[in-house]
Design an enzyme around this catalytic site. Structure first.
Site, mmCIF file in Angstrom:
data_model
loop_
_atom_site.group_PDB
_atom_site.id
_atom_site.type_symbol
_atom_site.label_atom_id
_atom_site.label_comp_id
_atom_site.label_asym_id
_atom_site.label_seq_id
_atom_site.Cartn_x
_atom_site.Cartn_y
_atom_site.Cartn_z
ATOM 1 N N LEU A 11 0.826 -1.208 0.000
ATOM 2 C CA LEU A 11 0.000 0.000 0.000
ATOM 3 C C LEU A 11 0.863 1.262 0.000
ATOM 4 O O LEU A 11 2.072 1.207 0.287
ATOM 5 C CB LEU A 11 -0.902 -0.009 1.233
ATOM 6 C CG LEU A 11 -1.924 -1.143 1.307
ATOM 7 C CD1 LEU A 11 -2.733 -1.057 2.599
ATOM 8 C CD2 LEU A 11 -2.849 -1.106 0.097
ATOM 9 N N SER A 12 0.210 2.365 -0.292
ATOM 10 C CA SER A 12 0.914 3.647 -0.267
ATOM 11 C C SER A 12 1.475 3.886 1.136
ATOM 12 O O SER A 12 0.780 3.669 2.139
ATOM 13 C CB SER A 12 -0.077 4.772 -0.620
ATOM 14 O OG SER A 12 0.542 6.005 -0.475
ATOM 15 N N LYS A 16 7.923 1.126 0.026
ATOM 16 C CA LYS A 16 8.502 0.674 -1.260
ATOM 17 C C LYS A 16 9.630 1.600 -1.708
ATOM 18 O O LYS A 16 10.728 1.175 -2.034
ATOM 19 C CB LYS A 16 7.405 0.638 -2.311
ATOM 20 C CG LYS A 16 6.195 -0.210 -1.945
ATOM 21 C CD LYS A 16 5.137 -0.281 -3.040
ATOM 22 C CE LYS A 16 4.492 1.053 -3.334
ATOM 23 N NZ LYS A 16 3.740 1.630 -2.207
ATOM 24 N N SER A 17 9.364 2.917 -1.697
ATOM 25 C CA SER A 17 10.389 3.865 -2.173
ATOM 26 C C SER A 17 11.590 3.911 -1.240
ATOM 27 O O SER A 17 12.747 3.890 -1.684
ATOM 28 C CB SER A 17 9.794 5.271 -2.283
ATOM 29 O OG SER A 17 8.662 5.252 -3.109
ATOM 30 N N SER A 84 1.068 -1.747 -7.399
ATOM 31 C CA SER A 84 0.751 -2.958 -8.197
ATOM 32 C C SER A 84 -0.218 -3.848 -7.416
ATOM 33 O O SER A 84 0.150 -4.937 -6.961
ATOM 34 C CB SER A 84 2.009 -3.714 -8.595
ATOM 35 O OG SER A 84 2.868 -3.929 -7.492
HETATM 36 N N1 LIG Z 1 -6.410 6.341 -5.686
HETATM 37 C C1 LIG Z 1 -5.136 6.094 -5.382
HETATM 38 N N2 LIG Z 1 -4.789 4.875 -4.969
HETATM 39 C C2 LIG Z 1 -3.474 4.618 -4.663
HETATM 40 N N3 LIG Z 1 -2.457 5.525 -4.719
HETATM 41 C C3 LIG Z 1 -2.808 6.763 -5.156
HETATM 42 C C4 LIG Z 1 -4.124 7.100 -5.503
HETATM 43 N N4 LIG Z 1 -4.158 8.397 -5.881
HETATM 44 C C5 LIG Z 1 -2.893 8.831 -5.767
HETATM 45 N N5 LIG Z 1 -2.077 7.887 -5.335
HETATM 46 C C6 LIG Z 1 -0.630 8.022 -5.147
HETATM 47 O O1 LIG Z 1 -0.072 7.276 -6.248
HETATM 48 C C7 LIG Z 1 0.837 6.350 -5.812
HETATM 49 C C8 LIG Z 1 0.492 4.969 -6.305
HETATM 50 O O2 LIG Z 1 0.796 4.906 -7.672
HETATM 51 P P1 LIG Z 1 1.258 3.497 -8.252
HETATM 52 O O3 LIG Z 1 1.646 3.711 -9.664
HETATM 53 O O4 LIG Z 1 2.240 2.905 -7.353
HETATM 54 O O5 LIG Z 1 -0.104 2.706 -8.157
HETATM 55 S S1 LIG Z 1 -0.503 1.465 -9.070
HETATM 56 O O6 LIG Z 1 0.549 0.444 -8.952
HETATM 57 O O7 LIG Z 1 -0.665 1.928 -10.444
HETATM 58 O O8 LIG Z 1 -1.777 0.983 -8.480
HETATM 59 C C9 LIG Z 1 0.823 6.332 -4.327
HETATM 60 O O9 LIG Z 1 2.165 6.680 -3.986
HETATM 61 P P2 LIG Z 1 3.081 5.700 -3.153
HETATM 62 O O10 LIG Z 1 2.943 6.267 -1.789
HETATM 63 O O11 LIG Z 1 4.413 5.857 -3.749
HETATM 64 O O12 LIG Z 1 2.561 4.313 -3.218
HETATM 65 C C10 LIG Z 1 -0.120 7.400 -3.861
HETATM 66 O O13 LIG Z 1 0.595 8.336 -3.097
HETATM 67 N N1 LIG Z 2 10.651 -0.924 7.968
HETATM 68 C C1 LIG Z 2 10.403 0.158 7.178
HETATM 69 N N2 LIG Z 2 10.557 0.056 5.859
HETATM 70 C C2 LIG Z 2 10.293 1.108 5.042
HETATM 71 N N3 LIG Z 2 9.836 2.320 5.467
HETATM 72 C C3 LIG Z 2 9.637 2.457 6.791
HETATM 73 C C4 LIG Z 2 9.910 1.397 7.696
HETATM 74 N N4 LIG Z 2 9.635 1.845 8.940
HETATM 75 C C5 LIG Z 2 9.201 3.112 8.804
HETATM 76 N N5 LIG Z 2 9.207 3.500 7.531
HETATM 77 C C6 LIG Z 2 8.778 4.838 7.056
HETATM 78 O O1 LIG Z 2 7.575 4.669 6.284
HETATM 79 C C7 LIG Z 2 7.543 5.603 5.178
HETATM 80 C C8 LIG Z 2 7.464 4.824 3.861
HETATM 81 O O2 LIG Z 2 7.281 5.780 2.793
HETATM 82 P P1 LIG Z 2 7.593 5.356 1.290
HETATM 83 O O3 LIG Z 2 8.872 4.623 1.241
HETATM 84 O O4 LIG Z 2 7.460 6.555 0.427
HETATM 85 O O5 LIG Z 2 6.402 4.324 0.978
HETATM 86 P P2 LIG Z 2 5.809 3.906 -0.459
HETATM 87 O O6 LIG Z 2 6.885 4.148 -1.455
HETATM 88 O O7 LIG Z 2 5.454 2.518 -0.289
HETATM 89 O O8 LIG Z 2 4.652 4.769 -0.697
HETATM 90 C C9 LIG Z 2 8.828 6.375 5.240
HETATM 91 O O9 LIG Z 2 8.583 7.598 5.923
HETATM 92 C C10 LIG Z 2 9.747 5.480 6.102
HETATM 93 O O10 LIG Z 2 10.710 6.229 6.794
#
Ligand SMILES: Nc1ncnc2c1ncn2[C@@H]1O[C@H](COP(=O)(O)OS(=O)(=O)O)[C@@H](OP(=O)(O)O)[C@H]1O
Ligand SMILES: Nc1ncnc2c1ncn2[C@@H]1O[C@H](COP(=O)(O)OP(=O)(O)O)[C@@H](O)[C@H]1O
Length: 571
Positions: A11-12, A16-17, A84
């Site tokens: 999940l967001s 992942k990043s 994904s």
């Molecule tokens: N509706 C909705 N659902 C999920 N996420 C949303 C949505 N709208 C915007 N965002 C932001 O877009 C990031 C997810 O994009 P992704 O390309 O990883 O999603 S996907 O794999 O195509 O489902 C995700 O960023 P990450 O935090 O990097 O996961 C969100 O911050």
């Molecule tokens: N075990 C861990 N692995 C990855 N991130 C973590 C962990 N514990 C805490 N965090 C925090 O959670 C957040 C993850 O954000 P991000 O990496 O951008 O997530 P995503 O890319 O899945 O959206 C960051 O602020 C990171 O510092």
């Protein structure tokens, strides 16, 4: 070690990043080429304009999978970081990518909402955003990911360690030296020959572009295979302290005394052959552009001089320290018709992979830790027989850490049989290494122009020292003078002139009187009491469907070679 894909899903805000960036840094430190396809970045470029409908998400993930597949196929590691959410689409990417590692970043919604780095959970939970994954849009967790992380319960470092541990277990990445040599091992490595690594590849992009532009106006010299491979070794520091191809004064002293003009030990020739026309043009201009056979400009040479070896030796009783019939001198007298000396600046593209997995900087990184250590290098040119295994175990018993560099001849093998090549041989040595104590052996591969005789043995030792090895196993065939011939070559230098300690050993064989591996020194006698075979004899037997004696090749190695043949026949 070949390309692969690390596919993060979750999940967001699940990590992942963050973990993708940490993993990229760790792999790069181990010499792995990495490309990161971060979710947000992809949506800015590759998937610009796509939304979050089921169809758009599927399109987005398929595009990421396509690019990741290309990156892996080029031999690099692709790290992807999209949510994904749909299992079927993730599995579709897995099916297209040979080496696929799925990393599931799990975390509770409460933890994610508490993190909420982008404030999106607050909006989604307040209904301001519709169709937010995990809140009001589905997420299908993986059924059998290679790695499962609980990023709401473990630290980032713990999460990263789980991922790297899996990649090491799968053999996708080399282990860190500390892992190879055990925690707490202290290392400080032997210095490169001449005192420092001399890297001749131009690092700065701008300078590289300026040199490439200048090269357009220069006379060109086309590299033959020997010069091309040597240039790649000059580029990465393997031939330190050389800065380029030997000039006539170096050539003559190397031939006479196995030293460079200034007196530093140097056993053999690193030369650039050219036609008279090309040599004269380069000499007149003072510079030349060096091109591969495909016509790609890969370096600029600052010409020191142009010469013909036979002019240097005319009227001299050139014997060299190893006596008459020195195969390397004979070979060099046939190179030409002209040789061009001078320093090189390598533009970095287009050179043969002389073992991208093992340039000195990377092997030194892997061996380097703190304090003092000993690493023995074993450069092998055949499939792993019991003979090579015997040498490897002796080396490991002596220094506790072993680096096996598997070399293939750049001219390729015998077309009449399936040649495993460097990569194929390397995978056979990985099978052998699995029978050694864990984390003690590093295996890498490379290609070379096959040199011969005692001069080649000394060059092997210096190449090993430049890669960080303190000891080098040295074997010469009986025709090349055997262990005593190698020892004679090393005695040309005073003790300590070379930083590496040569371990000169006769070629091992299985002794039917001792019922064990032995050498001429430990089991002198007639050859009827010895079981051994050349690589060619072994490959021919396997190709005929016969198994070589287990005293010559481990049965598991035979099985692996047989499956290589099957794959080669299967196309
Ligand atoms: N509706 C909705 N659902 C999920 N996420 C949303 C949505 N709208 C915007 N965002 C932001 O877009 C990031 C997810 O994009 P992704 O390309 O990883 O999603 S996907 O794999 O195509 O489902 C995700 O960023 P990450 O935090 O990097 O996961 C969100 O911050
Ligand atoms: N075990 C861990 N692995 C990855 N991130 C973590 C962990 N514990 C805490 N965090 C925090 O959670 C957040 C993850 O954000 P991000 O990496 O951008 O997530 P995503 O890319 O899945 O959206 C960051 O602020 C990171 O510092």
């Amino acid at each position: 070690m070949g390309g692969f894909v690390v596919w993060f899903t979750g999940l967001s805000g699940a990590g992942k990043s963050t973990l993708g960036a940490m993993l990229a840094a760790e792999l790069r430190a181990r010499g792995v080429h990495v490309e990161v396809l971060d979710g947000d970045e992809v949506r800015t470029h590759l998937s610009k304009g796509l939304g979050f409908s089921r169809e758009d998400r599927d399109t987005n993930v398929r595009r990421i999978g396509f690019v990741a597949k290309l990156v892996a196929r080029s031999g690099a590691c692709a790290i992807t970081g999209a949510i994904s959410p749909f299992r079927a689409i993730r599995d579709e990417q897995r099916a297209q990518i040979e080496r696929f590692v799925e990393v599931y970043c799990s975390a509770s919604i409460d933890a994610l909402a508490a993190r909420d780095p982008k404030g999106l959970y607050r909006k989604a939970l307040a209904g301001e955003i519709k169709g937010f994954t995990g809140v009001d849009d589905p997420y299908e967790p993986p059924v059998a990911p290679e790695v499962t992380l609980s990023t709401d319960r473990e630290s980032k470092e713990e999460s990263l360690a789980k991922i790297v541990g899996k990649l090491e277990e799968l053999g996708f990445v080399p282990r860190r030296a500390a892992a190879i040599l055990g925690p707490g091992t202290s290392l400080s490595l032997v210095a490169p020959h001449g005192g420092e690594l001399v890297i001749r590849v131009v690092q700065a992009q701008e300078r590289r572009e300026a040199l490439a532009e200048r090269a357009r106006s220069l006379p060109t010299i086309t590299l033959d295979r020997e010069a091309e491979v040597d240039l790649a070794r000059l580029a990465d520091g393997s031939l330190s302290p050389l800065k380029g191809f030997l000039g006539s004064k170096d050539w003559l002293r190397v031939a006479d005394e196995m030293r460079l003009e200034q007196g530093l030990p140097w056993p053999t020739f690193v030369t650039l052959a050219a036609s008279e026309e090309a040599a004269r043009a380069a000499q007149a201009r003072g510079e030349a552009a060096l091109c591969t056979a495909a016509g790609e400009v890969v370096a600029i040479l600052e010409v020191s001089d142009v010469y013909r070896p036979e002019d240097l030796v005319r009227g001299r009783k050139l014997l060299g320290p190893l006596g008459k019939d020195d195969p390397e001198i004979t070979r060099q007298l046939r190179r030409g018709p002209f040789l061009v000396g001078g320093e090189v600046q390598v533009l970095g593209e287009g050179l043969p992979a002389t073992g991208a997995t093992d340039p000195p900087r990377r092997t030194r990184q892997l061996f380097q830790h703190e304090g003092e250590t000993k690493v023995t290098a074993l450069r092998v040119r055949s499939i792993p027989r019991r003979a090579e295994e015997h040498l490897a175990r002796l080396a490991l018993d002596l220094t506790g850490a072993l680096w096996i560099q598997v070399l293939a001849n750049v001219e390729g093998g015998d077309a009449s049989r399936v040649d495993p090549g460097a990569r194929g041989r390397r995978s056979l040595y990985e099978v052998l290494a699995s029978s050694f104590p864990p984390r003690r052996v590093l295996v890498s591969d490379g290609i070379e122009v096959r040199r011969s005789g005692a001069r080649r043995a000394v060059l092997d030792a210096i190449l090993s020292q430049n890669h960080g090895a303190s000891h080098a196993v040295v074997t010469l065939s009986a025709e090349e003078g055997g262990a005593s011939g190698a020892e004679r070559a090393f005695r040309v230098y005073a003790p300590g002139e070379l930083g590496v300690t040569p371990l000169c050993i006769e070629e091992p064989f299985y002794s039917t009187t001792l019922h064990a591996m032995a050498t001429e020194r430990s089991a002198p006698g007639d050859t009827s009491t010895r079981i051994t075979a050349t690589e060619a004899e072994i490959l021919d037997r396997i190709q005929r469907g016969e198994a070589p004696p287990p005293e010559v090749v481990r049965p598991e190695i035979t099985r692996e070679i047989r499956s290589m043949y099957e794959r080669a026949k299967g196309g």
